[in-house]
Design a protein around this motif. Structure first.
Motif, PDB file in Angstrom:
ATOM      1  N   ALA A 146      64.200 -30.933  71.452  1.00 24.68           N
ATOM      2  CA  ALA A 146      65.543 -31.093  72.018  1.00 24.68           C
ATOM      3  C   ALA A 146      66.144 -29.725  72.321  1.00 24.68           C
ATOM      4  N   ALA A 147      65.938 -28.785  71.379  1.00 21.84           N
ATOM      5  CA  ALA A 147      66.514 -27.456  71.576  1.00 21.84           C
ATOM      6  C   ALA A 147      65.856 -26.744  72.746  1.00 21.84           C
ATOM      7  N   SER A 148      64.588 -27.084  73.019  1.00 25.03           N
ATOM      8  CA  SER A 148      63.892 -26.378  74.083  1.00 25.03           C
ATOM      9  C   SER A 148      64.531 -26.649  75.445  1.00 25.03           C
ATOM     10  N   VAL A 149      65.228 -27.764  75.574  1.00 27.31           N
ATOM     11  CA  VAL A 149      65.932 -28.016  76.837  1.00 27.31           C
ATOM     12  C   VAL A 149      66.964 -26.931  77.084  1.00 27.31           C
ATOM     13  N   ILE A 150      67.684 -26.600  76.004  1.00 31.31           N
ATOM     14  CA  ILE A 150      68.693 -25.554  76.135  1.00 31.31           C
ATOM     15  C   ILE A 150      68.018 -24.211  76.413  1.00 31.31           C
TER      16      ILE A 150
END
Lengths: 281, 324
Positions: free
Chosen positions: B39-43
């Protein structure tokens, strides 16, 4: 007074008729696009299209076998990049997410989804092509893969959320850990929806041309391995359509026909599956 | 049960009491960590995207500064780059697309939501949403071989009606800002229709009943009561469509004429930001030329982000109101 009423009734009929006309125009456009492409495409399509390499200008025959394989390779790479990140990100949002961080992730996902595809091409170019100094299948796959992430996240999250809470509670009541309940109960329950979402996502990036122009570039021959430029169907349609040769235009129609048939077939099947599965709930 | 507060009774020992190894064996922490990273990799990816665009356009930003945005000479051989013709072309083609797309799209949405029987409405919406799935290169292909001949045939008629205006002066070669505007209008129609229909459908029924009970005609009910109620959401759909059309590349590249000049006639060829990147990127030699193209990408990115952001706020606003 009666004149006034007549006027209002006339306006009513005219405006309602106009809205129907708008709908007709919009739906008619699609029917026209399909019809025109099917007639022109089917006429130009033959077996060589699927089995032969492109021929030099002026030489009759030839096909786009390399572009079909190229597109398949690009989509495989895109799936490997986009689906795991998107799917697991969706699991986080649906199962573990809090409020602040999840809001932030969702917001960024929407932003990423709105980024023009040509900008994604630049992104993959600066990440892979620039350091390597040559175009490659890898770069094209990355560009398409990043484009898949936002939709993969949002659709996975949506389908996981649709799984009733009682299933989770049941699994936990039997002593399963949270992770176990997610991976053995919740995800299998949402499996069809998630797979359909991935198919729709693939159909969307399969038609993308702009991000491939300067990442996978194009190739008139087979492209062995992952490190060389490769042809792809949408890029071939573009190159052939803007070239000044008549037989290339015919090939472009054939390629457009094949691409559109695939994309629409996936869309129609996926939408039918989704509407059927959603209805009984 | 990490992030969400819950009242469920947890029979297992508290987190603190279980050793780290135990928790790992349960798999919860691992699953949490892995999905969190994804999920954080999207940011991270989005941040990296902005950084790459910014860093790689350094040469152009250093040389031209803000003047890049308002000068109009684009001469790669002289090393002179001004983005104004492309910004102009992008805004004009998108503006035209909205001009044709809004009345058609909103009209169709009204018909589908208010008038058509549910079955027909669903079938037509299905068809129209399929239009959104048609790849842009295929719309471009039809633009080149179908739309351009049609417009050529229609040219005398258009001139007879609008020829007095400088907007329709000069020779018409088929490829033009006008052609691109029409092609874009077709591409944004499905977005306007499907979102607007959704928003209009969410307008509460008692609003309609009240208007009808007061003696309003069907059209008056729709236009004076339902549409104003759904106004924000319809605006949102228009903004989303605008963001789409600003970034649209292939179809525009194929029909806009690719002429880096500011031509005031709509019948004259033009250029758009996305089109110039598509056409010139592979042949851009040198840091400055490539930097200028990447800076154009940055401009396009900024434009679409702002408009998308506005659209989300508008759509969010109405669905909340509709639900309440």
């Amino acid at each position: 007074m009666s004149f006034h009423l007549a006027r209002r009734k006339a306006v009513n009929i005219i405006m309602l008729g106009l809205t129907a006309l708008c709908t007709l125009v919009a739906a008619g456009t699609l029917v026209f696009i399909l019809g025109y492409l099917f007639v022109n495409g089917a006429r130009s399509l033959n077996w060589n299209f699927f089995t032969r390499l492109p021929t030099p200008v002026g030489e009759a025959g030839g096909g786009m076998a390399n572009a079909i394989l190229g597109s398949a390779k690009l989509l495989l790479l895109a799936t490997l990049v986009g689906v795991p990140i998107g799917f697991l990100g969706g699991v986080y949002l649906a199962e573990f997410g809090g409020t602040t961080f999840s809001f932030f992730v969702r917001y960024t996902t929407d932003l990423l989804n709105g980024v023009p595809s040509i900008v994604m091409g630049i992104f993959a170019y600066t990440l892979i092509v620039l350091p390597q100094k040559h175009f490659s299948t890898l770069a094209g796959g990355l560009a398409l893969g990043v484009m898949m992430i936002p939709i993969a996240i949002r659709s996975s999250e949506e389908f996981l959320r649709a799984v009733p809470l009682s299933l989770r509670e049941g699994a936990m009541a039997l002593g399963a850990s949270k992770a176990r309940s997610i991976f053995t109960v919740v995800i299998p329950a949402a499996k069809h929806g998630i797979l359909t979402g991935i198919m729709l996502n693939l159909a969307r990036v399969a038609g993308e041309t702009a991000p491939l122009l300067f990442t996978s570039f194009g190739n008139r021959y087979w492209s062995p391995g992952w490190e060389q430029p490769t042809a792809a169907l949408p890029v071939m349609i573009y190159t052939y359509a803007v070239a000044p040769y008549d037989d290339w235009h015919q090939q472009a129609w054939a390629a457009g026909f094949v691409l559109l048939s695939l994309v629409l077939a996936v869309n129609i099947v996926a939408r039918l599956i989704l509407s059927k599965r959603v209805a009984p709930r | 049960m990490s992030a969400t507060p819950t009242t469920a009774i947890d029979a297992r020992p508290t987190r603190r009491a279980r050793s780290f190894a135990q928790r790992l064996r349960g798999g919860d922490e691992i699953a949490y960590a892995i999905t969190f990273i994804c999920a954080a990799s999207v940011i991270l990816v989005t941040a990296l995207l902005v950084y790459q665009l910014y860093a790689n356009s350094a040469a152009s930003r250093a040389k031209f500064g803000w003047a890049f945005l308002y000068t109009s000479v684009w001469d790669p051989s002289a090393g002179q780059f001004g983005a104004l013709p492309f910004i102009y072309g992008t805004l004009v083609t998108s503006g035209l697309a909205l001009l044709f797309g809004i009345p058609l799209g909103v009209g169709a949405a009204i018909f589908l939501a208010e008038l058509a029987p549910p079955r027909i409405s669903d079938a037509l919406t299905f068809l129209i949403e399929l239009l959104a799935a048609v790849p842009s290169v295929i719309i471009g292909l039809l633009g080149v071989f179908v739309m351009i001949p049609i417009l050529r045939a229609a040219e005398p008629a258009i001139r007879a009606v609008l020829g007095w205006s400088p907007l329709f002066s000069g020779p018409f070669y088929g490829v033009s800002l006008f052609t691109a505007g029409i092609v874009l209008a077709i591409m944004i129609l499905p977005f306007i229709i499907s979102i607007s229909r959704e928003v209009i459908l969410s307008v509460p029924g008692d609003q309609r009943e009240a208007a009808l009970a007061l003696g309003a005609t069907r059209w008056e009910t729709t236009w004076d009561v339902v549409v104003p109620f759904a106004r924000k959401g319809i605006m949102g759909s228009i903004f989303l469509a605008l963001a789409r059309s600003l970034g649209e590349t292939m179809a525009v590249t194929m029909v806009v004429g690719n002429d880096p000049k500011i031509n005031h006639s709509l019948f004259a060829p033009g250029y758009s930001i996305a089109a110039v990147i598509a056409n010139e990127f592979t042949e851009a030699t040198g840091d400055l030329y490539q930097g200028a193209l990447i800076e154009l990408g940055l401009v396009l990115f900024a434009l679409t982000i702002v408009i998308n952001g506005a659209a989300r706020l508008l759509v969010m606003g109405t669905t909340k109101k509709g639900a309440a």
